[in-house]
Write a protein that holds these residues in place. Structure first.
Motif, PDB file in Angstrom:
ATOM      1  N   LEU A 172       0.822  -1.204   0.000  1.00 53.01           N
ATOM      2  CA  LEU A 172       0.000   0.000   0.000  1.00 53.01           C
ATOM      3  C   LEU A 172       0.862   1.264   0.000  1.00 53.01           C
ATOM      4  CD1 LEU A 172      -2.830  -0.961   2.527  1.00 53.01           C
ATOM      5  CD2 LEU A 172      -2.988  -0.847   0.034  1.00 53.01           C
ATOM      6  N   ILE A 173       1.846   1.304   0.897  1.00 56.43           N
ATOM      7  CA  ILE A 173       2.716   2.482   0.970  1.00 56.43           C
ATOM      8  C   ILE A 173       3.535   2.619  -0.304  1.00 56.43           C
ATOM      9  CG2 ILE A 173       4.608   3.557   2.247  1.00 56.43           C
ATOM     10  CD1 ILE A 173       3.617   2.231   4.763  1.00 56.43           C
ATOM     11  N   PHE A 174       4.018   1.500  -0.833  1.00 60.65           N
ATOM     12  CA  PHE A 174       4.801   1.528  -2.063  1.00 60.65           C
ATOM     13  C   PHE A 174       3.988   2.097  -3.223  1.00 60.65           C
ATOM     14  CE2 PHE A 174       6.192  -0.370  -6.044  1.00 60.65           C
ATOM     15  CZ  PHE A 174       7.562  -0.167  -6.017  1.00 60.65           C
ATOM     16  N   LEU A 175       2.760   1.602  -3.386  1.00 59.38           N
ATOM     17  CA  LEU A 175       1.920   2.067  -4.492  1.00 59.38           C
ATOM     18  C   LEU A 175       1.648   3.564  -4.375  1.00 59.38           C
ATOM     19  CD1 LEU A 175      -0.718  -0.810  -4.803  1.00 59.38           C
ATOM     20  CD2 LEU A 175       1.087  -0.242  -6.430  1.00 59.38           C
ATOM     21  N   GLU A 176       1.176   3.982  -3.211  1.00 59.68           N
ATOM     22  CA  GLU A 176       0.803   5.390  -3.050  1.00 59.68           C
ATOM     23  C   GLU A 176       2.001   6.313  -3.166  1.00 59.68           C
ATOM     24  OE1 GLU A 176      -2.843   6.445  -0.597  1.00 59.68           O
ATOM     25  OE2 GLU A 176      -1.845   4.967   0.648  1.00 59.68           O
ATOM     26  N   SER A 177       3.077   5.980  -2.499  1.00 58.30           N
ATOM     27  CA  SER A 177       4.230   6.875  -2.449  1.00 58.30           C
ATOM     28  C   SER A 177       4.949   6.962  -3.793  1.00 58.30           C
ATOM     29  CB  SER A 177       5.208   6.409  -1.364  1.00 58.30           C
ATOM     30  OG  SER A 177       4.565   6.375  -0.117  1.00 58.30           O
ATOM     31  N   GLN A 178       5.152   5.836  -4.440  1.00 60.65           N
ATOM     32  CA  GLN A 178       5.895   5.855  -5.702  1.00 60.65           C
ATOM     33  C   GLN A 178       5.094   6.518  -6.819  1.00 60.65           C
ATOM     34  OE1 GLN A 178       8.659   5.415  -4.412  1.00 60.65           O
ATOM     35  NE2 GLN A 178       9.532   3.600  -5.337  1.00 60.65           N
ATOM     36  N   ILE A 179       3.804   6.224  -6.865  1.00 59.18           N
ATOM     37  CA  ILE A 179       2.976   6.846  -7.899  1.00 59.18           C
ATOM     38  C   ILE A 179       2.849   8.349  -7.639  1.00 59.18           C
ATOM     39  CG2 ILE A 179       0.659   6.939  -8.889  1.00 59.18           C
ATOM     40  CD1 ILE A 179       0.496   3.923  -8.493  1.00 59.18           C
ATOM     41  N   THR A 180       2.745   8.730  -6.367  1.00 65.79           N
ATOM     42  CA  THR A 180       2.691  10.157  -6.038  1.00 65.79           C
ATOM     43  C   THR A 180       3.977  10.855  -6.460  1.00 65.79           C
ATOM     44  OG1 THR A 180       1.241   9.718  -4.163  1.00 65.79           O
ATOM     45  CG2 THR A 180       2.391  11.820  -4.179  1.00 65.79           C
ATOM     46  N   THR A 181       5.109  10.212  -6.228  1.00 63.04           N
ATOM     47  CA  THR A 181       6.380  10.798  -6.651  1.00 63.04           C
ATOM     48  C   THR A 181       6.440  10.932  -8.165  1.00 63.04           C
ATOM     49  OG1 THR A 181       7.451   9.775  -4.731  1.00 63.04           O
ATOM     50  CG2 THR A 181       8.879  10.566  -6.486  1.00 63.04           C
ATOM     51  N   LEU A 182       5.913   9.938  -8.877  1.00 62.19           N
ATOM     52  CA  LEU A 182       5.872  10.032 -10.341  1.00 62.19           C
ATOM     53  C   LEU A 182       5.064  11.246 -10.795  1.00 62.19           C
ATOM     54  CD1 LEU A 182       5.368   6.348 -11.602  1.00 62.19           C
ATOM     55  CD2 LEU A 182       7.318   7.843 -12.054  1.00 62.19           C
ATOM     56  N   ILE A 183       3.902  11.444 -10.180  1.00 54.86           N
ATOM     57  CA  ILE A 183       3.031  12.550 -10.581  1.00 54.86           C
ATOM     58  C   ILE A 183       3.678  13.891 -10.269  1.00 54.86           C
ATOM     59  CG2 ILE A 183       0.812  13.668 -10.128  1.00 54.86           C
ATOM     60  CD1 ILE A 183      -0.376  10.907  -9.650  1.00 54.86           C
ATOM     61  N   VAL A 184       4.224  14.016  -9.062  1.00 54.69           N
ATOM     62  CA  VAL A 184       4.801  15.298  -8.650  1.00 54.69           C
ATOM     63  C   VAL A 184       6.069  15.623  -9.443  1.00 54.69           C
ATOM     64  CG1 VAL A 184       5.911  16.477  -6.708  1.00 54.69           C
ATOM     65  CG2 VAL A 184       3.797  15.228  -6.347  1.00 54.69           C
ATOM     66  N   SER A 185       6.821  14.597  -9.833  1.00 54.02           N
ATOM     67  CA  SER A 185       8.117  14.810 -10.481  1.00 54.02           C
ATOM     68  C   SER A 185       8.045  14.751 -11.996  1.00 54.02           C
ATOM     69  CB  SER A 185       9.123  13.772  -9.967  1.00 54.02           C
ATOM     70  OG  SER A 185       9.218  13.805  -8.571  1.00 54.02           O
ATOM     71  N   LYS A 186       6.872  14.922 -12.581  1.00 54.24           N
ATOM     72  CA  LYS A 186       6.768  14.905 -14.039  1.00 54.24           C
ATOM     73  C   LYS A 186       7.678  15.961 -14.655  1.00 54.24           C
ATOM     74  CE  LYS A 186       2.088  13.077 -14.646  1.00 54.24           C
ATOM     75  NZ  LYS A 186       0.738  13.371 -15.119  1.00 54.24           N
ATOM     76  N   PRO A 187       8.319  15.661 -15.788  1.00 53.71           N
ATOM     77  CA  PRO A 187       9.207  16.654 -16.418  1.00 53.71           C
ATOM     78  C   PRO A 187       8.491  17.956 -16.747  1.00 53.71           C
ATOM     79  CG  PRO A 187       9.506  14.476 -17.400  1.00 53.71           C
ATOM     80  CD  PRO A 187       8.314  14.378 -16.507  1.00 53.71           C
ATOM     81  N   GLU A 188       7.189  17.887 -17.040  1.00 53.62           N
ATOM     82  CA  GLU A 188       6.452  19.088 -17.407  1.00 53.62           C
ATOM     83  C   GLU A 188       6.427  20.118 -16.285  1.00 53.62           C
ATOM     84  OE1 GLU A 188       5.451  16.012 -17.644  1.00 53.62           O
ATOM     85  OE2 GLU A 188       4.404  15.579 -19.510  1.00 53.62           O
ATOM     86  N   ARG A 189       6.682  19.680 -15.054  1.00 56.44           N
ATOM     87  CA  ARG A 189       6.648  20.613 -13.934  1.00 56.44           C
ATOM     88  C   ARG A 189       7.908  21.467 -13.848  1.00 56.44           C
ATOM     89  NH1 ARG A 189       2.754  20.186 -10.273  1.00 56.44           N
ATOM     90  NH2 ARG A 189       1.382  18.372 -10.343  1.00 56.44           N
ATOM     91  N   LYS A 190       8.956  21.068 -14.572  1.00 59.12           N
ATOM     92  CA  LYS A 190      10.212  21.817 -14.614  1.00 59.12           C
ATOM     93  C   LYS A 190      10.889  21.900 -13.252  1.00 59.12           C
ATOM     94  CE  LYS A 190       8.800  24.567 -18.609  1.00 59.12           C
ATOM     95  NZ  LYS A 190       8.621  25.918 -19.183  1.00 59.12           N
ATOM     96  N   MET A 191      10.753  20.815 -12.475  1.00 56.22           N
ATOM     97  CA  MET A 191      11.539  20.729 -11.250  1.00 56.22           C
ATOM     98  C   MET A 191      12.976  20.390 -11.618  1.00 56.22           C
ATOM     99  SD  MET A 191       9.143  18.869  -8.400  1.00 56.22           S
ATOM    100  CE  MET A 191       7.716  19.684  -7.706  1.00 56.22           C
ATOM    101  N   VAL A 192      13.914  21.061 -10.996  1.00 57.87           N
ATOM    102  CA  VAL A 192      15.306  20.940 -11.414  1.00 57.87           C
ATOM    103  C   VAL A 192      16.187  20.234 -10.383  1.00 57.87           C
ATOM    104  CG1 VAL A 192      15.162  22.991 -12.866  1.00 57.87           C
ATOM    105  CG2 VAL A 192      15.816  23.236 -10.475  1.00 57.87           C
ATOM    106  N   LYS A 193      15.683  19.995  -9.185  1.00 52.58           N
ATOM    107  CA  LYS A 193      16.525  19.423  -8.131  1.00 52.58           C
ATOM    108  C   LYS A 193      16.427  17.909  -8.036  1.00 52.58           C
ATOM    109  CE  LYS A 193      16.419  23.628  -5.320  1.00 52.58           C
ATOM    110  NZ  LYS A 193      16.126  24.221  -3.993  1.00 52.58           N
TER     111      LYS A 193
END
Length: 839
Positions: free
Chosen positions: A609-630
């Protein structure tokens, strides 16, 4: 232009900041942004004039006066002007810039980014401007143009309102009596420079011929509307799809540097390296985690300094309420499910302590960790199992936590986060709908429970009694005598009296809280009031809704409603049964040894449960379109989050996971958007301070017991309903479920509806609905602990469907991860459009 003293000056009448804005002469202000519309005649005239005009590339002049002199000299050498016109032309170039209401000349600044810089630099560091000067000078014989490209973008004195470096300068001057419309021709050149493809071509051009070819390419992709009367806006709709085809053909080369077959200019800036894939395995134990550490910790200082921004403060206030509401709501629900062994105080303390530690050491501190629906389902199922086996539930959680730490260390050592690649939209969206349904179901289940406890009666007999407290419980004693033994047993029955209007008021508070929060979310994306005020009201929609419902409840003194139960201070929810430290060997009786090892099974379930939620959330937040650089850290964050949860179990606190909706909300609130009718991302304020402050505020809220106990539970149920319904937005499965009731002619212009037959699309939807129904039945059965295992089975099911039931093309349209990142600043769209795993 000429002022009252007949002195000439340049007047800014148009500007392009992504889109065109025109200066309203009567109102004395800039109008709204809009798509540029150009006349075909002006485009043709400009191209014809450019064939004989002056083109100066890579000039090193550093002032507007020197540029004007070079332009005049070049025009004389090409016999575009007479030698005697030189002084008058130079003086005209150097006239003052005015913001007067009267206007004819045009100097539109273009905020642009070159392809060679945009890919690796912050947008705010590479903004360049272009100047387009057009006007009538009666002493000239014919219209003439000059196009200048500076070698280095320079800030020219008094050239623009803002001190923005200028790269391109275009001049069009000529006599008043001319066939050329100077204003419209200036707009054409401004629109050309606002076009990314032409701008890149102009940046790379080595000759005037290449510049003219770039103009021809722009004309090839332009659409001409015949001089026909347009009855309504709907008649223009087909143009949009036609234009998309033209743009696809124009941008077909994948490398923008190769567009127009131009030789790239030499640049001192090295070619950027392709972005690193954090999910690629290194083949070394803990290699992924070590790479996460190296990638993220080099920015640790900037993670603190970047927080010195007013937007971060506003984000802290907003996310505090967004995190506090679920902590209180889930805490109350969890206490009901586990006989108050874990409640609001434990959940709030866990959110605070684990949140502070996570934000200080995590690789992606933008994530917001908290309790979620899937974990609630697990806690309920595990408590029921322990109760049936007569095992101490709170001690069992300690051993589950021990196994959690062991499992996560093994998985991170093996770089197991790469498995997230196999979790497709098919599985994500089934899980998302399930959690949304849990939110909605629990809301109405609680409301029905209130109606059963306080039914609507025609007559409340206790009101007719002359008692000081007509609501006191009715206590009755029944005596049962056993004739065989002679024992007498007294049974005491306590019946709580029903309160009038309690059920109705609770329903009004619930739906009122939901409606206000939902309306303010829609209002934020509307067009009433200034944008900052509108977004402020929308961002604080949830706390505003709660505050208003508390005010309503306080003013209705004669009607009882159940309030939030919060222990005073740092007291545990059930001090009679447990303390703040849980003895792994047993609290009130020895814990079975076999169960210590058997706890690995529920530990695997929690980990999934934690793996699914956390990893998928990280995928969504870290999409290249967001232009996060760190960068982000799938491996490091998973290790930190699961290990913290395992340790928290030793203190009787719940484990947490990355909360998808709250994390996306946090990222969106930290995003800086560009201006215009279609905002684009400029940057994200990636820092650790906001997460730390939010967690601390949630922890300090434990001391706000006098205030929190004024909140009616029905209002929190409304927020729970709000979370469930808004989380459905943007889930493609939900959209396709609605399409089952919508005629085909009204289906959206999406690949899954246009490139797949309706019957095939509905079949795919039906399969997902069956999976959803199976998960719901498992969740509601005594085997609810198996829910994560059943969910994992949807992954091989999706693989089986590909190529056997559905073709590759159909699966690409139905199950492709093509979600587009959108933000609340774009009218009509909000952050929930991209979240497929609510929590």
């Amino acid at each position: 232009m000429k002022d009252q003293n007949q002195q000439g000056y340049w007047q800014e009448t148009g500007r392009w900041v992504g889109y065109e804005e025109n200066y309203d002469m009567e109102a004395g202000r800039w109008g709204p942004s809009h798509i540029s519309y150009l006349t075909f005649k002006s485009i043709v005239q400009l191209r014809r004039t450019m064939n004989t005009g002056v083109v100066m590339l890579d000039r090193e002049e550093r002032s507007l006066s020197s540029i004007a002199e070079k332009i005049a000299d070049e025009m004389i050498s090409k016999k575009e002007i007479r030698p005697g016109d030189r002084e008058g032309l130079v003086q005209a170039f150097l006239q003052d810039r005015s913001q007067s209401v009267e206007t004819q000349a045009l100097t539109p600044p273009l905020e642009m980014q070159t392809f060679s810089v945009t890919e690796r630099r912050d947008a705010s560091d590479c903004v360049e401007a272009s100047m387009v000067l057009v006007g009538a000078l009666d002493f000239l014989e014919k219209p003439t143009v000059a196009f200048v490209r500076l070698k280095d973008a320079m800030v020219l004195e008094s050239a623009l309102e803002a001190p923005v470096p200028v790269r391109f300068i275009f001049v069009l001057v000529g006599p008043t009596k001319s066939d050329i419309d100077y204003h419209e021709s200036g707009r054409v050149m401004a629109a050309l420079l606002a076009d990314k493809v032409f701008n890149q071509a102009a940046f790379q051009a080595q000759s005037d011929r290449e510049l003219i070819d770039a103009m021809a390419d722009f004309m090839d992709c332009s659409i001409v509307i015949p001089p026909t009367e347009i009855q309504n806006e709907a008649m223009l709709a087909p143009i949009i799809s036609f234009q998309k085809k033209l743009l696809q053909e124009r941008l077909r080369p994948t490398d923008p540097q190769l567009r127009l077959d131009l030789k790239p200019r030499k640049s001192s800036i090295a070619k950027p390296l392709p972005p690193e894939d954090p999910l690629v395995r290194t083949g070394v134990p803990f290699g992924g985690m070590i790479r996460d550490l190296k990638r993220r910790y080099q920015h640790y200082v900037s993670d603190i300094t970047d927080a010195m921004n007013v937007q971060v403060l506003a984000t802290v206030i907003f996310i505090y309420f967004a995190a506090l509401s679920p902590a209180i709501t889930f805490g109350g629900l969890l206490a009901d499910k586990v006989d108050n062994m874990i409640g609001v105080s434990e959940l709030m303390l866990s959110t605070a302590v684990l949140g502070v530690i996570f934000c200080l050491v995590a690789a992606q501190p933008v994530l917001v960790i908290g309790f979620s629906g899937p974990l609630l389902v697990f806690e309920e199922a595990f408590f029921a199992f322990c109760k049936a086996q007569e095992i101490e539930y709170i001690v069992g959680r300690v051993w589950v936590g021990v196994w959690l730490i062991i499992i996560v260390v093994v998985i991170v050592a093996a770089e197991g986060s790469f498995l997230v690649r196999f979790i497709s939209r098919f599985t994500q969206e089934i899980f998302s709908i399930l959690i949304s349904l849990i939110f909605i179901y629990e809301t109405f289940a609680k409301l029905i429970k209130i109606f059963k406890a306080h039914p609507l009666n025609l007559n409340y007999e206790q009101l007719n009694d002359t008692l000081e407290d007509p609501w006191h419980p009715v206590v009755t004693h029944h005596t049962i005598q056993d004739n065989s033994t002679g024992n007498v047993t007294t049974v005491t029955v306590i019946r709580h009296r029903a309160y009038p209007n309690t059920a109705l008021l609770s329903m009004c508070l619930m739906f009122g809280c939901f409606s206000i929060a939902y309306f303010l979310r829609i209002f934020k994306n509307g067009y009433f009031l200034p944008g900052k005020l509108r977004r402020l009201m929308g961002d604080f929609g949830v706390p505003i809704a709660i505050f208003l419902m508390v005010a309503v409840d306080i003013n209705l003194e004669d009607t009882y409603t159940q309030k939030l139960v919060v222990p005073k201070g740092l007291q545990v929810s059930n001090p009679a049964m447990r303390g703040w430290f849980i003895n792994p060997m047993g609290e009130h009786k020895p814990f079975p040894v076999w169960m210590m090892f058997a706890c690995i099974v529920p530990a695997v379930l929690v980990f999934i449960l934690i793996f699914l939620e956390s990893q998928i959330t990280t995928l969504i937040v870290s999409k290249p379109e967001r232009k996060m650089v760190k960068g982000s850290g799938f491996h490091l964050d998973l290790l930190i989050l699961v290990s913290l949860g395992g340790c928290a179990a030793l203190f009787g606190m719940p484990w947490l996971s990355a909360a998808t909706v709250r994390s996306v909300t946090h990222a969106n609130a930290l995003t800086v958007m560009s201006k215009g009718p279609k905002p684009e991302i400029e940057k994200v304020l990636e820092q650790r301070v906001s997460g730390v402050l939010v967690a601390l505020l949630v922890g300090l809220s434990i001391l706000m017991e006098p205030i929190l106990k004024m909140i009616p539970m029905a209002a929190l149920f409304g927020i729970f309903l709000y979370m469930g319904i808004t989380s459905l937005s943007g889930i493609q499965l939900w959209d396709r479920i609605l399409l089952l009731l919508i005629p085909k002619k009204y289906h959206p212009n999406e690949p899954y509806a246009t490139k797949v037959k309706s019957s095939r699309m509905h079949m795919f939807t039906a399969i997902q609905m069956v999976c959803l129904a199976v998960l719901w039945m498992v969740k509601s059965s005594p085997f609810s602990l198996a829910l994560p295992f059943i969910l994992i089975l949807t992954i091989p099911l999706r693989m089986f469907l590909t190529g056997r039931v559905f073709t590759e093309l159909e699966m690409k349209c139905l199950d492709a991860d093509d979600a587009k990142v959108t933000f609340e600043e774009e009218p009509g769209v909000d952050m929930y459009s991209e979240t497929r795993m609510p929590s």
